[in-house]
Write a protein that holds these residues in place. Structure first.
Motif, PDB file in Angstrom:
ATOM      1  N   ALA A 136      82.177  24.353 -62.953  1.00 29.69           N
ATOM      2  CA  ALA A 136      82.833  24.253 -61.220  1.00 29.69           C
ATOM      3  C   ALA A 136      82.688  26.124 -60.844  1.00 29.69           C
ATOM      4  O   ALA A 136      82.164  25.657 -59.579  1.00 29.69           O
ATOM      5  CB  ALA A 136      84.347  24.388 -61.227  1.00 29.69           C
ATOM      6  N   GLU A 137      82.356  26.719 -61.481  1.00 26.28           N
ATOM      7  CA  GLU A 137      82.431  28.592 -60.942  1.00 26.28           C
ATOM      8  C   GLU A 137      80.704  28.188 -60.661  1.00 26.28           C
ATOM      9  O   GLU A 137      80.437  28.321 -59.209  1.00 26.28           O
ATOM     10  CB  GLU A 137      82.761  28.827 -61.985  1.00 26.28           C
ATOM     11  CG  GLU A 137      83.995  28.959 -62.087  1.00 26.28           C
ATOM     12  CD  GLU A 137      84.003  30.059 -63.745  1.00 26.28           C
ATOM     13  OE1 GLU A 137      83.540  31.148 -63.922  1.00 26.28           O
ATOM     14  OE2 GLU A 137      85.448  30.901 -63.967  1.00 26.28           O
ATOM     15  N   MET A 148      84.159  27.765 -48.539  1.00 24.24           N
ATOM     16  CA  MET A 148      84.047  27.561 -49.248  1.00 24.24           C
ATOM     17  C   MET A 148      84.593  26.814 -50.675  1.00 24.24           C
ATOM     18  O   MET A 148      85.984  27.171 -50.181  1.00 24.24           O
ATOM     19  CB  MET A 148      82.988  28.358 -50.103  1.00 24.24           C
ATOM     20  CG  MET A 148      82.842  28.757 -51.166  1.00 24.24           C
ATOM     21  SD  MET A 148      81.903  30.254 -52.592  1.00 24.24           S
ATOM     22  CE  MET A 148      80.320  29.856 -51.643  1.00 24.24           C
ATOM     23  N   THR A 149      84.527  25.758 -51.302  1.00 22.81           N
ATOM     24  CA  THR A 149      85.482  25.254 -52.280  1.00 22.81           C
ATOM     25  C   THR A 149      85.598  25.887 -53.097  1.00 22.81           C
ATOM     26  O   THR A 149      85.149  26.196 -53.992  1.00 22.81           O
ATOM     27  CB  THR A 149      84.575  23.610 -52.615  1.00 22.81           C
ATOM     28  OG1 THR A 149      83.862  23.478 -51.851  1.00 22.81           O
ATOM     29  CG2 THR A 149      85.511  22.995 -53.926  1.00 22.81           C
ATOM     30  N   ASP A 150      86.462  25.812 -53.301  1.00 30.07           N
ATOM     31  CA  ASP A 150      88.197  26.270 -54.566  1.00 30.07           C
ATOM     32  C   ASP A 150      87.772  25.868 -56.400  1.00 30.07           C
ATOM     33  O   ASP A 150      87.199  24.725 -56.328  1.00 30.07           O
ATOM     34  CB  ASP A 150      88.873  26.162 -54.359  1.00 30.07           C
ATOM     35  CG  ASP A 150      90.264  27.215 -55.683  1.00 30.07           C
ATOM     36  OD1 ASP A 150      89.093  27.656 -56.241  1.00 30.07           O
ATOM     37  OD2 ASP A 150      91.776  27.188 -55.487  1.00 30.07           O
ATOM     38  N   ALA A 151      86.553  27.127 -56.723  1.00 31.99           N
ATOM     39  CA  ALA A 151      85.849  26.100 -58.272  1.00 31.99           C
ATOM     40  C   ALA A 151      87.622  25.457 -58.735  1.00 31.99           C
ATOM     41  O   ALA A 151      86.082  24.264 -59.524  1.00 31.99           O
ATOM     42  CB  ALA A 151      85.919  26.894 -58.767  1.00 31.99           C
ATOM     43  N   GLY A 197      76.862  26.724 -53.983  1.00 32.05           N
ATOM     44  CA  GLY A 197      77.373  26.025 -52.974  1.00 32.05           C
ATOM     45  C   GLY A 197      77.172  24.484 -52.208  1.00 32.05           C
ATOM     46  O   GLY A 197      76.796  23.781 -51.833  1.00 32.05           O
ATOM     47  N   ASP A 213      74.846  22.414 -63.890  1.00 36.06           N
ATOM     48  CA  ASP A 213      76.247  23.074 -63.620  1.00 36.06           C
ATOM     49  C   ASP A 213      76.567  22.101 -65.405  1.00 36.06           C
ATOM     50  O   ASP A 213      77.053  23.620 -65.651  1.00 36.06           O
ATOM     51  CB  ASP A 213      76.844  22.994 -62.801  1.00 36.06           C
ATOM     52  CG  ASP A 213      76.581  22.402 -61.591  1.00 36.06           C
ATOM     53  OD1 ASP A 213      76.401  23.371 -61.151  1.00 36.06           O
ATOM     54  OD2 ASP A 213      77.181  21.916 -60.844  1.00 36.06           O
ATOM     55  N   GLU A 254      78.847  20.558 -53.181  1.00 37.29           N
ATOM     56  CA  GLU A 254      80.061  19.658 -53.029  1.00 37.29           C
ATOM     57  C   GLU A 254      80.602  19.626 -54.773  1.00 37.29           C
ATOM     58  O   GLU A 254      82.097  19.128 -54.159  1.00 37.29           O
ATOM     59  CB  GLU A 254      80.180  18.933 -51.805  1.00 37.29           C
ATOM     60  CG  GLU A 254      78.972  19.507 -51.180  1.00 37.29           C
ATOM     61  CD  GLU A 254      78.641  18.149 -49.861  1.00 37.29           C
ATOM     62  OE1 GLU A 254      78.875  16.744 -50.569  1.00 37.29           O
ATOM     63  OE2 GLU A 254      78.072  18.349 -49.229  1.00 37.29           O
ATOM     64  N   ASN A 255      79.857  18.943 -55.743  1.00 33.10           N
ATOM     65  CA  ASN A 255      80.486  18.908 -56.972  1.00 33.10           C
ATOM     66  C   ASN A 255      79.803  19.407 -57.890  1.00 33.10           C
ATOM     67  O   ASN A 255      78.620  19.849 -57.547  1.00 33.10           O
ATOM     68  CB  ASN A 255      80.638  17.105 -56.750  1.00 33.10           C
ATOM     69  CG  ASN A 255      79.173  16.890 -57.034  1.00 33.10           C
ATOM     70  OD1 ASN A 255      77.786  17.132 -57.019  1.00 33.10           O
ATOM     71  ND2 ASN A 255      78.988  15.310 -56.276  1.00 33.10           N
ATOM     72  N   ILE A 298      86.585  21.685 -57.172  1.00 32.94           N
ATOM     73  CA  ILE A 298      85.601  20.974 -57.127  1.00 32.94           C
ATOM     74  C   ILE A 298      84.950  19.553 -58.499  1.00 32.94           C
ATOM     75  O   ILE A 298      85.543  20.269 -59.475  1.00 32.94           O
ATOM     76  CB  ILE A 298      84.374  21.823 -57.545  1.00 32.94           C
ATOM     77  CG1 ILE A 298      83.534  21.371 -56.771  1.00 32.94           C
ATOM     78  CG2 ILE A 298      83.834  22.337 -58.709  1.00 32.94           C
ATOM     79  CD1 ILE A 298      82.124  22.254 -56.362  1.00 32.94           C
ATOM     80  N   THR A 353      80.314  26.032 -57.847  1.00 30.19           N
ATOM     81  CA  THR A 353      80.732  26.970 -56.948  1.00 30.19           C
ATOM     82  C   THR A 353      79.936  28.091 -55.824  1.00 30.19           C
ATOM     83  O   THR A 353      79.550  27.960 -54.718  1.00 30.19           O
ATOM     84  CB  THR A 353      81.977  27.120 -56.733  1.00 30.19           C
ATOM     85  OG1 THR A 353      83.233  26.045 -57.147  1.00 30.19           O
ATOM     86  CG2 THR A 353      82.635  27.682 -55.093  1.00 30.19           C
TER      87      THR A 353
END
Length: 145
Positions: free
Chosen positions: A91-92, A1-4, A98, A106, A100-101, A7, A95
């Motif tokens: 970003a949270e 998982m990407t770090d918020a 799931g 968001d 990618e951006n 991202i 994330t």
């Protein structure tokens, strides 16, 4: 998982944040900041398409700012730091789902979180509501699947 924190923003989300970043220093209240977020979001991405489909225009259908200002009801602006706050929250959200951006949806939900009823009022002044906007976004996302 990407770090918020790492991202990336989608191109549309980056445009919204950049536009608001140039406008926030000139806002005289939180109400005015919320208005600036709405103006930027209505032009870009999935949120912009949905707002335009709902008939949300550049100018409010009715004004309330002059009355609020005269009555002293406006809240002090949050200032430039609100950009980081909204972007971090967005970003949270990205994330957590799931992604990618970070997308404009968001950003929208982060703005809902930060401005609450002030953003609801900006939507109302343009003839729509949070509920109607979320319903349309949800239907649009389901149709794309």
């Amino acid at each position: 998982m990407t770090d918020a924190r790492h991202i990336p923003l989608s191109q549309d989300a980056a445009l919204v944040v950049a536009l608001v970043g140039t406008a926030i220093p000139f806002a005289h209240s939180q109400e005015d900041e919320a208005e600036r977020w709405l103006r930027a979001m209505r032009l870009h991405g999935q949120v912009g398409s949905t707002l335009q489909a709902l008939g949300v225009g550049e100018a409010p259908l009715m004004t309330g700012g002059e009355h609020d200002q005269a009555e002293g009801h406006e809240t002090p602006p949050l200032g430039a730091g609100v950009l980081d706050n909204v972007t971090d929250r967005a970003a949270e959200f990205a994330t957590a789902r799931g992604a990618e951006n970070v997308g404009t949806t968001d950003i929208l939900f982060a703005v809902f979180d930060v401005y609450g009823k002030l953003f609801d009022r900006a939507l109302y002044l343009r003839g729509t509501s949070r509920e109607e906007l979320v319903e349309r976004l949800t239907a649009s996302a389901a149709a794309r699947r």
